[in-house]
Design an enzyme around this catalytic site. Sequence first.
Site, short mmCIF file in Angstrom:
data_model
loop_
_atom_site.label_atom_id
_atom_site.label_comp_id
_atom_site.label_asym_id
_atom_site.label_seq_id
_atom_site.Cartn_x
_atom_site.Cartn_y
_atom_site.Cartn_z
CB CYS A 68 -0.98 -0.02 1.17
SG CYS A 68 -0.23 0.05 2.82
CG HIS A 88 -4.63 -0.01 3.64
ND1 HIS A 88 -3.84 -0.89 2.94
CD2 HIS A 88 -5.56 0.45 2.77
CE1 HIS A 88 -4.30 -0.98 1.69
NE2 HIS A 88 -5.33 -0.17 1.56
CG HIS A 104 -6.67 0.40 -1.91
ND1 HIS A 104 -6.97 -0.26 -0.75
CD2 HIS A 104 -7.58 -0.07 -2.83
CE1 HIS A 104 -8.01 -1.06 -0.93
NE2 HIS A 104 -8.38 -0.98 -2.18
#
Length: 365
Positions: free
Chosen positions: A280, A328, A340
């Site tokens: 990420c 994240h 993402h």
Amino acid sequence: MASHRRPKQPSRARVSVFGAAAAATVALSSQSAHADPNPSKAEVKERVDELHEEATEITEEYNGAMEQEEQLKEEAEELQTSVARGQEELNELRNSVGSVASAQYRNGGMTPSVQLFLSADPDGYLDRASTLDQVTGKQAEVLRNIESKQRTLAQQREEATTKLETLEETRAEIKEKKDAIQAKLGEARELLNRLTEEERQQLQAEERAAEAEAQRQAEAAADRASRSEGRTDSPSATTTTPVADSGSGSSYAQSAISAAQSKIGSPYVFGNTGPHSFDCSGLTGWAYKQAGISLPRTSQAQANAGTRVSQSQLQPGDLVFYYAGITHVGIYVGNGQILHAPRTGSTVSYAGVNSMPFQFGVRVA
């Protein structure tokens, strides 16, 4: 293995990662060996999501350790180079003094000044001398240079040794964290294997449907933005990587979004920063690097890379952070959508901004 469950947030759906877990090929954890042998599909869904969240948390620590390893390697190499260079300079000084000593010895003996140069403890010799008249000013300067270089070399050697020891400890930590990540993914895979083939296909279909819906919404929003600006060409009709809202967000932000969109479909691999696979924070860092902006490696560090904004203040290009541990990160593309790199086994894709527990946004540029 401990489970770090967080309170459920009924208003925010959690990302499904069942196709992701199926791709993991690792050993099973001890906890899964004692789990319910016949879990329901809902129980598997919940536990697999938890396991991937836990794996993501460890991935952040893994990335931090990898970054530290690289820094330690550079520092150790610089110290070793400096030590080698300093040793050469010290040897040259000693050789010059040795040449004088040899000449004097051949001529019948060394003067006190040369004996002083060859002392095992030149600094102490100088301190004990009642006067420096026995050496010339130039000789005393050379002697002090020798002593200073000896001290510096001893200190640098000690620092280099410490750096190398820390480097070895960091490498052991990296291996430990990698094993922990693989254990989490292994348990998730084992849970999925307890479901029937039909149940696994249902879960994978649900995940694909969620991704397709996010893609559709992003394309529809880009199409509306295009029409509102009077353009006749529809972005959604010509590409599967729709542009973000063009009415807001800096040119740097728009460039970062375009870079991230060019990687849609690229696989998630923990620890990777592109250009062919990403985790990420690897994706967000790579995307902004293409725009000329350098971001820190981990999502926790990226959370401090700009100005924090609330969800209602989000603009295209803002970084968006999720989960209480800030484990994240994605890029906001406008109209309630993010881009993402989700989790192991998945690919770079769109998702709703509330598909995970939203924490805050950060405006980088």
